[in-house]
Design a protein around this motif. Structure first.
Motif, short mmCIF file in Angstrom:
data_model
loop_
_atom_site.label_atom_id
_atom_site.label_comp_id
_atom_site.label_asym_id
_atom_site.label_seq_id
_atom_site.Cartn_x
_atom_site.Cartn_y
_atom_site.Cartn_z
N LYS A 10 4.36 7.16 -8.58
CA LYS A 10 3.77 8.08 -9.57
C LYS A 10 3.98 9.53 -9.15
O LYS A 10 4.25 10.40 -9.99
CB LYS A 10 2.29 7.76 -9.77
N TRP A 11 3.87 9.81 -7.86
CA TRP A 11 4.11 11.17 -7.36
C TRP A 11 5.56 11.57 -7.60
O TRP A 11 5.83 12.70 -8.02
CB TRP A 11 3.76 11.26 -5.88
N LEU A 12 6.50 10.67 -7.33
CA LEU A 12 7.91 10.97 -7.58
C LEU A 12 8.15 11.32 -9.05
O LEU A 12 8.88 12.26 -9.36
CB LEU A 12 8.78 9.79 -7.15
N ILE A 13 7.52 10.57 -9.93
CA ILE A 13 7.67 10.84 -11.36
C ILE A 13 7.10 12.22 -11.70
O ILE A 13 7.70 12.98 -12.47
CB ILE A 13 7.01 9.72 -12.19
N GLU A 14 5.97 12.57 -11.11
CA GLU A 14 5.39 13.91 -11.31
C GLU A 14 6.36 15.00 -10.84
O GLU A 14 6.35 16.10 -11.37
CB GLU A 14 4.07 14.04 -10.55
N GLN A 15 7.19 14.66 -9.85
CA GLN A 15 8.16 15.61 -9.30
C GLN A 15 9.50 15.55 -10.04
O GLN A 15 10.51 16.01 -9.54
CB GLN A 15 8.38 15.34 -7.81
N LYS A 16 9.48 14.97 -11.24
CA LYS A 16 10.64 14.89 -12.13
C LYS A 16 11.67 13.83 -11.73
O LYS A 16 12.82 13.92 -12.11
CB LYS A 16 11.32 16.24 -12.29
N ALA A 17 11.27 12.85 -10.97
CA ALA A 17 12.18 11.75 -10.65
C ALA A 17 12.22 10.78 -11.82
O ALA A 17 11.20 10.51 -12.46
CB ALA A 17 11.72 11.01 -9.40
N ASP A 69 1.11 0.96 -14.57
CA ASP A 69 1.26 2.18 -15.36
C ASP A 69 2.28 3.14 -14.74
O ASP A 69 2.04 4.33 -14.59
CB ASP A 69 -0.09 2.87 -15.54
N ILE A 70 3.43 2.57 -14.36
CA ILE A 70 4.52 3.35 -13.79
C ILE A 70 5.66 3.36 -14.80
O ILE A 70 6.20 2.31 -15.15
CB ILE A 70 5.01 2.75 -12.45
N LYS A 71 5.99 4.55 -15.24
CA LYS A 71 7.06 4.70 -16.22
C LYS A 71 8.41 4.68 -15.50
O LYS A 71 8.65 5.47 -14.59
CB LYS A 71 6.90 6.01 -16.98
N GLU A 76 0.83 -1.20 0.00
CA GLU A 76 0.00 0.00 0.00
C GLU A 76 0.87 1.26 0.00
O GLU A 76 1.81 1.37 0.78
CB GLU A 76 -0.91 -0.01 1.23
N GLY A 77 0.55 2.16 -0.87
CA GLY A 77 1.27 3.42 -0.96
C GLY A 77 2.41 3.42 -1.96
O GLY A 77 2.89 4.49 -2.36
N ALA A 78 2.86 2.25 -2.40
CA ALA A 78 4.01 2.19 -3.31
C ALA A 78 3.68 2.80 -4.67
O ALA A 78 4.43 3.63 -5.19
CB ALA A 78 4.49 0.75 -3.47
N VAL A 79 2.57 2.40 -5.27
CA VAL A 79 2.22 2.87 -6.61
C VAL A 79 2.00 4.37 -6.60
O VAL A 79 2.55 5.10 -7.43
CB VAL A 79 0.99 2.12 -7.16
N SER A 80 1.21 4.86 -5.67
CA SER A 80 0.91 6.30 -5.63
C SER A 80 2.17 7.11 -5.36
O SER A 80 2.35 8.19 -5.95
CB SER A 80 -0.17 6.61 -4.60
N THR A 81 3.06 6.62 -4.53
CA THR A 81 4.29 7.35 -4.23
C THR A 81 5.21 7.37 -5.44
O THR A 81 5.81 8.41 -5.76
CB THR A 81 5.00 6.75 -3.01
#
Length: 121
Positions: free
Chosen positions: A39-46, A70-72, A32-37
């Motif tokens: 994706k959030w990191l990617i949004e933050q340019k990670a 759906d995690i790039k 729990e929390g791995a996918v959303s985190t």
């Protein structure tokens, strides 16, 4: 400062015990929390670098998990940008997320002596 002015950074992410519960050679339940985190990191340019001990067909399971969620990811088991300044096989990243990292919060079930996975919360 706008998000566009923030430089990219690299996050090396372990798999078993980190984004999924450790069930090797199977793929464990997603933590729990791995996918959303992620994706959030990617949004933050990670740029996510898959950093796992899995290889062969077991590594394919990891790649499938990233695709299904759906995690790039940027790269697998290496950082292509580091070849210009080092020949080291160690993955270069700014941040390492791993259940075995010192200080990583872990979920330990009541009555168990073994942590099962990283606590993303």
């Amino acid at each position: 400062m706008s998000i566009d002015s923030i430089p990219r950074y690299f996050v090396a992410v372990d798999f078993d015990g980190t984004v999924v519960q450790d069930a090797f050679p199977e793929v464990g339940k997603t933590v729990e929390g791995a996918v959303s985190t992620l994706k959030w990191l990617i949004e933050q340019k990670a740029d996510i670098i898959i950093n796992t001990m899995r290889s062969g067909k077991y590594l394919e399971q990891v790649i499938d998990w990233y695709k299904q969620n759906d995690i790039k990811y940027y790269s697998i088991l290496r950082n292509p940008t580091q070849h210009s300044w080092t020949t080291s096989p160690k993955v270069y990243a700014n941040v390492y997320i791993d259940d075995l990292a010192l200080g990583a919060p872990l979920y330990i079930p009541e009555g168990s002596i073994k942590p099962l996975y990283r606590d993303w919360e």
